[in-house]
Design a protein around this motif. Sequence first.
Motif, PDB file in Angstrom:
ATOM      1  N   VAL A  76      10.323  -8.335  -9.245  1.00  0.00           N
ATOM      2  CA  VAL A  76       9.767  -7.357  -8.322  1.00  0.00           C
ATOM      3  C   VAL A  76       9.726  -5.975  -8.976  1.00  0.00           C
ATOM      4  N   ASN A  77      10.791  -5.613  -9.673  1.00  0.00           N
ATOM      5  CA  ASN A  77      10.841  -4.307 -10.336  1.00  0.00           C
ATOM      6  C   ASN A  77       9.731  -4.148 -11.370  1.00  0.00           C
ATOM      7  N   SER A  78       9.462  -5.210 -12.103  1.00  0.00           N
ATOM      8  CA  SER A  78       8.433  -5.125 -13.152  1.00  0.00           C
ATOM      9  C   SER A  78       7.050  -4.905 -12.541  1.00  0.00           C
ATOM     10  N   PHE A  79       6.762  -5.561 -11.422  1.00  0.00           N
ATOM     11  CA  PHE A  79       5.469  -5.382 -10.779  1.00  0.00           C
ATOM     12  C   PHE A  79       5.392  -4.039 -10.055  1.00  0.00           C
ATOM     13  N   LEU A  80       6.526  -3.555  -9.544  1.00  0.00           N
ATOM     14  CA  LEU A  80       6.537  -2.232  -8.923  1.00  0.00           C
ATOM     15  C   LEU A  80       6.205  -1.166  -9.962  1.00  0.00           C
ATOM     16  N   TRP A  96      -0.483  -4.886   3.259  1.00  0.00           N
ATOM     17  CA  TRP A  96       0.244  -3.877   2.495  1.00  0.00           C
ATOM     18  C   TRP A  96       1.578  -4.404   1.980  1.00  0.00           C
ATOM     19  N   CYS A  97       1.919  -4.034   0.756  1.00  0.00           N
ATOM     20  CA  CYS A  97       3.221  -4.356   0.173  1.00  0.00           C
ATOM     21  C   CYS A  97       4.280  -3.487   0.860  1.00  0.00           C
ATOM     22  N   PRO A  98       5.287  -4.072   1.499  1.00  0.00           N
ATOM     23  CA  PRO A  98       6.273  -3.262   2.224  1.00  0.00           C
ATOM     24  C   PRO A  98       6.995  -2.248   1.343  1.00  0.00           C
ATOM     25  N   GLY A 123       6.699   2.009   1.448  1.00  0.00           N
ATOM     26  CA  GLY A 123       7.870   2.868   1.565  1.00  0.00           C
ATOM     27  C   GLY A 123       7.916   3.920   0.471  1.00  0.00           C
ATOM     28  N   VAL A 124       7.669   3.495  -0.753  1.00  0.00           N
ATOM     29  CA  VAL A 124       7.697   4.415  -1.883  1.00  0.00           C
ATOM     30  C   VAL A 124       6.575   5.440  -1.790  1.00  0.00           C
ATOM     31  N   ALA A 125       5.430   5.015  -1.270  1.00  0.00           N
ATOM     32  CA  ALA A 125       4.265   5.902  -1.170  1.00  0.00           C
ATOM     33  C   ALA A 125       4.528   7.116  -0.299  1.00  0.00           C
ATOM     34  N   TRP A 140      -3.052   1.724  -4.116  1.00  0.00           N
ATOM     35  CA  TRP A 140      -2.123   1.026  -5.003  1.00  0.00           C
ATOM     36  C   TRP A 140      -1.011   0.327  -4.240  1.00  0.00           C
ATOM     37  N   ALA A 141      -0.861   0.635  -2.940  1.00  0.00           N
ATOM     38  CA  ALA A 141       0.177  -0.003  -2.120  1.00  0.00           C
ATOM     39  C   ALA A 141      -0.327  -1.279  -1.433  1.00  0.00           C
ATOM     40  N   LYS A 142      -1.596  -1.628  -1.630  1.00  0.00           N
ATOM     41  CA  LYS A 142      -2.089  -2.871  -1.039  1.00  0.00           C
ATOM     42  C   LYS A 142      -1.404  -4.064  -1.704  1.00  0.00           C
ATOM     43  N   LEU A 143      -1.107  -5.079  -0.917  1.00  0.00           N
ATOM     44  CA  LEU A 143      -0.390  -6.238  -1.432  1.00  0.00           C
ATOM     45  C   LEU A 143      -1.137  -6.901  -2.582  1.00  0.00           C
ATOM     46  N   SER A 144      -2.450  -6.863  -2.524  1.00  0.00           N
ATOM     47  CA  SER A 144      -3.263  -7.534  -3.540  1.00  0.00           C
ATOM     48  C   SER A 144      -3.281  -6.803  -4.877  1.00  0.00           C
ATOM     49  N   ARG A 145      -2.853  -5.545  -4.905  1.00  0.00           N
ATOM     50  CA  ARG A 145      -2.838  -4.758  -6.139  1.00  0.00           C
ATOM     51  C   ARG A 145      -1.524  -4.990  -6.878  1.00  0.00           C
ATOM     52  N   ASN A 146      -1.601  -5.616  -8.055  1.00  0.00           N
ATOM     53  CA  ASN A 146      -0.397  -5.910  -8.836  1.00  0.00           C
ATOM     54  C   ASN A 146       0.642  -6.645  -7.985  1.00  0.00           C
ATOM     55  N   LYS A 147       0.167  -7.615  -7.220  1.00  0.00           N
ATOM     56  CA  LYS A 147       1.057  -8.392  -6.365  1.00  0.00           C
ATOM     57  C   LYS A 147       2.094  -9.129  -7.202  1.00  0.00           C
ATOM     58  N   CYS A 148       3.344  -9.079  -6.777  1.00  0.00           N
ATOM     59  CA  CYS A 148       4.412  -9.757  -7.508  1.00  0.00           C
ATOM     60  C   CYS A 148       4.097 -11.244  -7.635  1.00  0.00           C
TER      61      CYS A 148
END
Length: 228
Positions: free
Chosen positions: A179-183, A60-62, A66-68, A41-49
Amino acid sequence: MPQTISYRFFAPKEDKVQIDLNFDDRTYKLQIDETADKPDWAKLSRNKCSNCPLGDDVEWCPAAVGVAQFLPAFKAKFSYEKTIVEVETPTRTVVTKATFQTGIASLLGLTCATSGCPHTKFLRPLARFHLPFATEQETVFRSLSAYLLMQYKKNHDNGEQKPPTFDDLNEAYATLSIVNSFLAERLRDAVERDAALNAVMILDGFALITPENTDGSFLDLEDVFLVE
């Protein structure tokens, strides 16, 4: 020498949860162990902003990476569960009674601001002077003050004398809200209960507060400068 901020969560009949975040001393960017787990779920392509400027060459989504690093400790937490949170920084320790959603929100905010996400970099100077569990008024005061100081330094370095405006700051917070909504969508794939999801909503609420005070009214700061 890396700087470290530690979050410790204490709850009745549960083991202490300790999260240690390490930051580059010069840039204050979050340091992630190269061997750390990176879930799908931390891959950039998954729910990318929708406004993400990173290209396909970034895997990877930076912020998500971090959250992971700490999310598994809270994935089964309800938002209303009570906890005592102790936050130790290099200069002070803050202890408060809170719900898990409030504690996670503070941890999330610090992590995302320092993660290397292009849209959260403007918050990193505030992260360097991290104030856990800031109130709405404290958040507005710190955000506006830091931004004006940054503008002053930038103009001084460039030999310019431009009048200060909040246009760029308002745009940055509008971008951050996306960004928050996609996170939040990412986290739906990683948690079982709502504490972490509600924590993102708390962060998004704070992201909306500061722009409401940049029209010249400064409603949330009316009493800050009263000294008599």
